[in-house]
Design a protein around this motif. Structure first.
Motif, mmCIF file in Angstrom:
data_model
loop_
_atom_site.group_PDB
_atom_site.id
_atom_site.type_symbol
_atom_site.label_atom_id
_atom_site.label_comp_id
_atom_site.label_asym_id
_atom_site.label_seq_id
_atom_site.Cartn_x
_atom_site.Cartn_y
_atom_site.Cartn_z
ATOM 1 N N GLY A 80 0.815 -1.205 0.000
ATOM 2 C CA GLY A 80 0.000 0.000 0.000
ATOM 3 C C GLY A 80 0.848 1.254 0.000
ATOM 4 N N ASP A 81 0.504 2.192 0.869
ATOM 5 C CA ASP A 81 1.238 3.456 0.965
ATOM 6 C C ASP A 81 2.254 3.459 2.104
ATOM 7 N N ALA A 82 2.527 2.312 2.674
ATOM 8 C CA ALA A 82 3.458 2.252 3.811
ATOM 9 C C ALA A 82 4.830 2.763 3.404
ATOM 10 N N THR A 83 5.408 3.609 4.227
ATOM 11 C CA THR A 83 6.742 4.148 3.943
ATOM 12 C C THR A 83 7.840 3.391 4.673
ATOM 13 N N ASP A 84 7.444 2.534 5.623
ATOM 14 C CA ASP A 84 8.434 1.782 6.376
ATOM 15 C C ASP A 84 8.518 0.329 5.928
ATOM 16 N N LYS A 85 7.903 0.031 4.768
ATOM 17 C CA LYS A 85 7.965 -1.317 4.214
ATOM 18 C C LYS A 85 8.307 -1.237 2.725
ATOM 19 N N ARG A 86 8.866 -2.323 2.229
ATOM 20 C CA ARG A 86 9.019 -2.472 0.789
ATOM 21 C C ARG A 86 8.594 -3.876 0.411
ATOM 22 N N CYS A 87 7.824 -3.983 -0.646
ATOM 23 C CA CYS A 87 7.368 -5.276 -1.122
ATOM 24 C C CYS A 87 7.943 -5.520 -2.511
ATOM 25 N N GLN A 88 8.488 -6.705 -2.706
ATOM 26 C CA GLN A 88 9.160 -7.038 -3.953
ATOM 27 C C GLN A 88 8.809 -8.458 -4.365
ATOM 28 N N VAL A 89 8.307 -8.609 -5.582
ATOM 29 C CA VAL A 89 8.113 -9.942 -6.133
ATOM 30 C C VAL A 89 9.436 -10.378 -6.750
ATOM 31 N N VAL A 90 9.982 -11.457 -6.229
ATOM 32 C CA VAL A 90 11.293 -11.949 -6.637
ATOM 33 C C VAL A 90 11.119 -13.134 -7.572
ATOM 34 N N THR A 91 11.780 -13.080 -8.713
ATOM 35 C CA THR A 91 11.763 -14.187 -9.660
ATOM 36 C C THR A 91 12.845 -15.187 -9.270
ATOM 37 N N LEU A 92 12.449 -16.428 -9.027
ATOM 38 C CA LEU A 92 13.386 -17.480 -8.639
ATOM 39 C C LEU A 92 13.385 -18.589 -9.685
ATOM 40 N N TYR A 93 14.495 -19.298 -9.771
ATOM 41 C CA TYR A 93 14.638 -20.392 -10.738
ATOM 42 C C TYR A 93 14.363 -19.908 -12.159
ATOM 43 N N ARG A 94 14.677 -18.633 -12.424
ATOM 44 C CA ARG A 94 14.496 -18.040 -13.757
ATOM 45 C C ARG A 94 13.080 -18.256 -14.283
ATOM 46 N N GLY A 95 12.111 -18.023 -13.391
ATOM 47 C CA GLY A 95 10.705 -18.121 -13.755
ATOM 48 C C GLY A 95 9.997 -19.336 -13.201
ATOM 49 N N GLY A 96 10.720 -20.185 -12.490
ATOM 50 C CA GLY A 96 10.085 -21.361 -11.906
ATOM 51 C C GLY A 96 9.202 -21.031 -10.723
ATOM 52 N N GLN A 97 9.572 -20.001 -9.981
ATOM 53 C CA GLN A 97 8.786 -19.561 -8.835
ATOM 54 C C GLN A 97 8.805 -18.037 -8.771
ATOM 55 N N PHE A 98 7.769 -17.482 -8.157
ATOM 56 C CA PHE A 98 7.708 -16.050 -7.860
ATOM 57 C C PHE A 98 7.311 -15.919 -6.399
ATOM 58 N N TYR B 194 8.488 -10.887 -1.310
ATOM 59 C CA TYR B 194 9.338 -10.583 -0.165
ATOM 60 C C TYR B 194 8.889 -9.257 0.439
ATOM 61 N N THR B 195 8.646 -9.270 1.726
ATOM 62 C CA THR B 195 8.260 -8.054 2.440
ATOM 63 C C THR B 195 9.393 -7.657 3.380
ATOM 64 N N TYR B 196 9.803 -6.404 3.295
ATOM 65 C CA TYR B 196 10.935 -5.911 4.067
ATOM 66 C C TYR B 196 10.512 -4.803 5.026
ATOM 67 N N LYS B 197 11.099 -4.800 6.197
ATOM 68 C CA LYS B 197 11.085 -3.632 7.071
ATOM 69 C C LYS B 197 12.152 -2.689 6.526
ATOM 70 N N LYS B 198 11.794 -1.449 6.269
ATOM 71 C CA LYS B 198 12.678 -0.518 5.570
ATOM 72 C C LYS B 198 13.086 0.643 6.470
ATOM 73 N N TYR B 199 14.375 0.946 6.443
ATOM 74 C CA TYR B 199 14.921 2.084 7.188
ATOM 75 C C TYR B 199 15.548 3.066 6.195
ATOM 76 N N THR B 200 15.099 4.315 6.235
ATOM 77 C CA THR B 200 15.649 5.335 5.343
ATOM 78 C C THR B 200 16.563 6.314 6.075
ATOM 79 N N ASP B 201 16.656 6.168 7.382
ATOM 80 C CA ASP B 201 17.592 6.969 8.177
ATOM 81 C C ASP B 201 18.693 6.025 8.656
ATOM 82 N N VAL B 202 19.764 5.987 7.901
ATOM 83 C CA VAL B 202 20.896 5.106 8.192
ATOM 84 C C VAL B 202 22.119 5.981 8.421
ATOM 85 N N ARG B 203 22.719 5.862 9.603
ATOM 86 C CA ARG B 203 23.814 6.765 9.966
ATOM 87 C C ARG B 203 25.130 6.011 10.123
ATOM 88 N N LEU B 204 26.179 6.666 9.719
ATOM 89 C CA LEU B 204 27.515 6.092 9.845
ATOM 90 C C LEU B 204 27.949 6.172 11.300
#
Length: 695
Positions: free
Chosen positions: A159-177, A180-190
């Motif tokens: 949806g419109d969530a800013t703290d998540k990223r959703c990605q459909v990953v192609t595996l086995y070169r098209g054998g599976q899809f 993947y849902t990620y917790k996302k951080y945009t404030d990363v400090r050295l």
């Protein structure tokens, strides 16, 4: 006989992903990790709960991997993974690459421009939805239908969530899809980086080799709402001296491998893709070295790009050696022959597979013809080693702005996939990031791209005429780089938010240039996707189904830049060209040092020599299955304790893109013991040592 051939002559079982995986082979997804086989091979007793803890402690940081090591968002990765951040935060007067970045307090930790970090929180299977979308279609219609369905899946999940990223990953070169849902951080400090010389001791001469003597480690911190993130699940820091033979696991996001490609597809990589990549990368390296020698300022701004290019070129050289080695390719061919025999011997399977090898063979002449234009004008396929299009970051920003405006005027399902609704937040984050650009460097890179495009595609190519008009590469790059204002993030933001009207009204020469070449570049992309990508995907999907039928779940997918787990042991190597024990120490560093570059010890590290136990293990090697992108990957034991981080592999290991060889493959690791010594005894970072729980 070359050392490469000697190694293969001594190898009794080069294991390949075309058949069932064996022993320690495989970059496995976390939802299909062979727990029982790993435990049997290593003598361990890990379980699903262990896998979940490791997954939730693993971090994807840009193009690298990393691991959470405290409950307050502290993450360890490689120093070369934060090199761009360090360069962006540095000036010629305050150069953190020279001095190291050693903040005394958390308040002094500084945000990495454009930095993002992600933790994989969920995996779900969406194979049937994606397959159904393309059923009965061909060419561009097939691509567009599947891309649209993938976009819908990603949007539904995030949806419109800013703290998540959703990605459909192609595996086995098209054998599976898989979604993947990620917790996302945009404030990363050295949070810490050593002197660059401490992390790169030995320079390019030692790159992709062992013994090594590098403290290639750094720390970042994840922040939420301007405060350190709460990370209850994390790795436990173990700074004890490592023991040879210890079972270990490596968790990270390895880049692309091509183990599931057919032999004919690999011949295209060998004959077309890698030669182009290597030749143009070597010329860019030469241009940047010449540029760096013109002034101290130029040397400062070109340092990071040169290091990256040298790494890319050497990796490509190792891959080319593998693909031109008759023994290696013959062993791969044997694996393909076994696979085909299994399919042909089963009439029902043979009918459903419909000879995917023949289909892929038919596509290769077209791929060979179209690849140079696609690589040079659109950036390539992901099977090469050098991203090309535009050369300049300013060019790429302009392309994002122009195409983003054009695509966002369409419904999400009809757009180029990178501009689908679910992916726009990531596009914006990268586009709006404040990062320095250097016009002189940008011009060198764009001039290189224009000249190489003209050289490879020829002067009479219509696309080249459209790119250059009546200007030379030198004249055009100078005019565009000197006239553009896109280095200002406020300008980029205004153009993005203003949409197509703002882009068309802009008098910025780079924007106008990108508008003028869209017909040529989009046509090249469309031609590739219609004539190469779509039929390749369809044949690869049938090939994947046949592989599952022939080998079951003993097959692992090619690496895709997403989270994987591999395993092995701490051990050295004893084959021609690679004979050494598993460890190096600080005593070896002092012995290796000559005082002259690249074997000069970093000043602060050298000054602390008397404080450091010379027997402390600095680097070590593992038999684990890794590849580029595994940089920063945490190395953990069966208790889930972190023992180090992957930072390199040997040049012979670069064949790992195409097949795993247990006798040859070695990952190079910086140990937690060495990092502890550096923090405590060299850089006065006791607060981080305390946070890591070290007494």
């Amino acid at each position: 006989m070359t050392s490469m051939k000697l190694i293969l002559a001594a190898t009794t079982a080069l294991t390949l992903a075309a058949t069932g995986a064996r022993a320690e082979e495989g970059m496995w997804t976390f939802d299909n990790f062979p727990i029982a086989r790993a435990n049997e091979t290593l003598g361990t007793s890990i379980d699903q709960a262990w896998l979940d803890r490791v997954r939730l402690s693993s971090v994807k940081f840009g193009g690298c991997s990393a691991g959470i090591v405290s409950g307050e968002g502290l993450v360890m990765t490689n120093n070369h993974c934060v090199a761009t951040c360090v360069a962006n935060l540095s000036t010629q007067a305050v150069n953190y690459a020279e001095t190291g970045f050693t903040p005394r307090t958390r308040e002094e930790e500084v945000k990495c421009p454009g930095g993002t970090a992600e933790i994989l929180t969920d995996i779900s299977d969406v194979t049937e939805r994606v397959r159904a979308a393309g059923e009965g279609l061909t060419g561009q219609a097939y691509n567009r239908a599947r891309d649209a369905e993938i976009g819908r899946i990603e949007t539904e999940a995030c949806g419109d969530a800013t703290d998540k990223r959703c990605q459909v990953v192609t595996l086995y070169r098209g054998g599976q899809f898989k979604l993947y849902t990620y917790k996302k951080y945009t404030d990363v400090r050295l949070a810490f980086a050593p002197e660059d010389r401490a992390a790169t001791f030995g320079g390019d001469l030692d790159n992709f080799s062992f013994p090594r003597f590098a403290i290639d480690a750094a720390f970042i911190r994840l922040y939420e709402n301007d405060a350190p993130a709460v990370t209850a699940t994390h790795f436990v820091w173990n700074a004890d001296k490592p023991v040879e033979g210890t079972p270990v696991f490596v968790t990270g996001s390895p880049g692309a491998t091509q183990r599931l490609l057919t032999q004919d597809q690999l011949f295209t990589v060998r004959d077309v893709v890698l030669p182009l990549d290597q030749l143009i990368a070597s010329e860019l390296r030469g241009r940047l070295i010449r540029f760096s020698e013109e002034s101290e300022e130029n040397a400062f701004i070109a340092m990071d790009p040169i290091v990256g290019l040298e790494n890319t070129y050497k990796r490509g050289l190792g891959r080319m050696r593998a693909l031109t080695d008759p023994g290696f390719m013959a062993t791969r061919a044997e694996g393909e022959t076994d696979f085909r025999r299994r399919v042909v011997s089963n009439p029902e399977l043979a009918r459903s597979a419909a000879d995917p090898w023949g289909a892929l063979t038919t596509i290769q002449p077209i791929a060979r013809e179209l690849y140079p234009a696609y690589a040079l004008l659109e950036g390539g396929t992901g099977i090469g080693t050098t991203p090309v299009a535009g050369g300049s970051q300013l060019f790429l920003w302009a392309r994002t702005l122009v195409r983003g405006a054009q695509e966002r005027a369409k419904p999400s399902a009809e757009r180029l996939p990178e501009f689908g609704d679910a992916r726009l937040s990531g596009v914006q984050s990268a586009l709006f990031a404040e990062r320095p650009t250097y016009p002189a460097l940008e011009q060198v890179r764009m001039e290189w791209w224009l000249s190489k495009t003209r050289e490879w595609l020829t002067v009479d190519n219509p696309a080249v005429r459209g790119l250059l008009g009546r200007e030379s590469p030198e004249e055009l790059s100078a005019r565009l780089i000197q006239g553009t204002t896109l280095a200002d993030p406020a300008v980029r933001r205004a153009l993005w938010e203003g949409g197509m009207a703002a882009v068309e009204a802009s008098d910025d020469p780079m924007i106008k240039y990108l508008l003028s070449i869209q017909d040529e570049t989009r046509a090249v992309r469309s031609d590739w996707e219609t004539r190469v990508q779509a039929p390749t995907d369809q044949a690869a999907e049938r090939l994947a189904a046949a592989r599952f039928a022939a080998y079951g779940d003993t097959v692992y997918p090619d690496a895709t830049g997403t989270l994987r787990l591999t395993y092995g042991k701490i051990e050295g190597s004893d084959v021609p060209g690679q004979r050494w024990g598993p460890f190096t120490t600080f005593a070896g560093l002092w012995d290796r040092a000559t005082g002259s570059a690249p074997f000069d010890v970093a000043p602060k590290l050298l000054a602390a020599r008397d404080e450091i136990d010379p027997d402390t293990v600095l680097n070590m090697t593992l038999s684990s299955d890794t590849i580029g992108g595994s940089s920063g990957s945490p190395v953990v034991n069966a208790r889930g304790e972190m023992l180090g981080a992957n930072f390199d592999s040997t040049v012979l290991t670069q064949r790992n893109a195409y097949g795993y060889d247990r006798n040859v493959n070695r990952s190079v690791i910086v140990t937690t013991g060495a990092v502890t010594v550096a923090l405590r005894d060299v850089y006065d970072m006791g607060r981080l040592v305390e946070e890591l729980g070290v007494d």
